[in-house]
Design an enzyme around this catalytic site. Structure first.
Site, PDB file in Angstrom:
ATOM      1  CG  ASP A  38      -1.602   0.904   1.366  1.00 13.26           C
ATOM      2  OD1 ASP A  38      -2.173   1.358   0.102  1.00 13.26           O
ATOM      3  OD2 ASP A  38      -1.876   2.161   2.312  1.00 13.26           O
ATOM      4  CG  ASP A  40      -1.888   7.561   1.349  1.00  9.82           C
ATOM      5  OD1 ASP A  40      -0.749   8.185   0.642  1.00  9.82           O
ATOM      6  OD2 ASP A  40      -2.838   7.252  -0.325  1.00  9.82           O
TER       7      ASP A  40
END
Length: 271
Positions: A38, A40
């Site tokens: 991922d 953020d």
């Protein structure tokens, strides 16, 4: 394994699963050949930027609505509401899910709605403008431990992908100076083009694994969002690593993380 704590068992709708045995290369199961990250909160320190932008957008809208209807203004909680309804989800899903929790249902509108439009897409675009402004003003910093881990992964011959709900993923990677570290990028733009469901559905992670030419059980997922670890578990990936940046280790485990670390550098220290 020090601060790394493996789950003894994981339950999901498909029945119980045993947590994978860790301790191989890079603190991962030995059969893992790719890492799906991922963006953020895992690779870059932008989760707090998104949380602040969501709060600014929702508080502005909720205040406008409360004033118009003569009701009490209840602000968006940048921790609890963000984690439960917004974090890790596609932008429109975040708008829709949070507002539904407040009993508010807006028309969808269209992707090119102006930010002042009272539609799901309009509010999503309003939030996106706020994020872009904050990124331009403040820049983007990657997590040093994550960058070290990604370099180690590549040096070990494993392939890497970034999997993000953000439509701004490429711009953030470029701003952080880490775009060249990834073989595949599945982001909000790609998801819309390919009609992929957003997290907590596993579609974007599965698409990244397909792009790397590997089955899900040979890939590791790295997520800091509850919706993201749910997606990793639903896709039956080889291991789901939860990254606890905000003190929600137990929630990450409950939602499907096999392992929880505070920083990816801990996996290097576990070897």
């Amino acid at each position: 394994m020090g601060a790394i704590r493996a789950r003894r068992a994981v339950s999901c709708r498909r029945g119980p699963l045993r947590a994978p045995s860790l301790g191989g290369m890079l603190g991962l199961p030995s059969h893992v050949r790719a890492c799906l990250f991922d963006l953020d909160g895992v690779l870059t320190q932008t989760a707090k930027v998104h949380a602040a932008a969501w709060k600014e957008m929702f508080d502005g809208y909720l205040h406008e609505r409360a004033t118009r209807e003569g009701t009490a203004f209840v602000p968006f909680d940048a921790v609890d509401d963000y984690d439960e309804y917004v974090d890790g989800r596609p932008r429109e899903d975040g708008v829709r899910t949070f507002l539904a929790s407040r009993g508010v249902h807006l028309p969808e509108g269209s992707p090119d709605d102006p930010p002042e439009a009272e539609t799901v897409n309009g509010l999503g675009n309003r939030k996106n403008n706020l994020v872009l402004r904050r990124i331009r003003e403040d820049g983007v910093e990657p997590y040093e431990g994550s960058v070290r881990f990604v370099h180690a992964v590549r040096e070990a011959g494993l392939r890497c992908a970034v999997v993000s709900s953000s439509a701004n993923c490429r711009d953030v990677l470029v701003a952080a100076g880490i775009e060249d570290l990834f073989d595949e990028r599945i982001d909000g733009v790609v998801a819309r083009e390919r009609h992929l469901r957003g997290k907590p559905a596993p579609d974007t992670f599965l698409e990244a694994a397909r792009g790397l030419g590997l089955p899900p059980d040979e890939a590791a997922v790295f997520e800091d969002a509850l919706a993201g670890v749910e997606a990793g578990r639903a896709g039956r990936f080889g291991v789901v690593v939860g990254v606890d940046r905000v003190g929600q280790a137990e929630q990450l485990r409950e939602h499907g993380a096999d392992v929880v670390v505070r920083d990816l550098a801990e996996l290097l220290e576990s070897r």
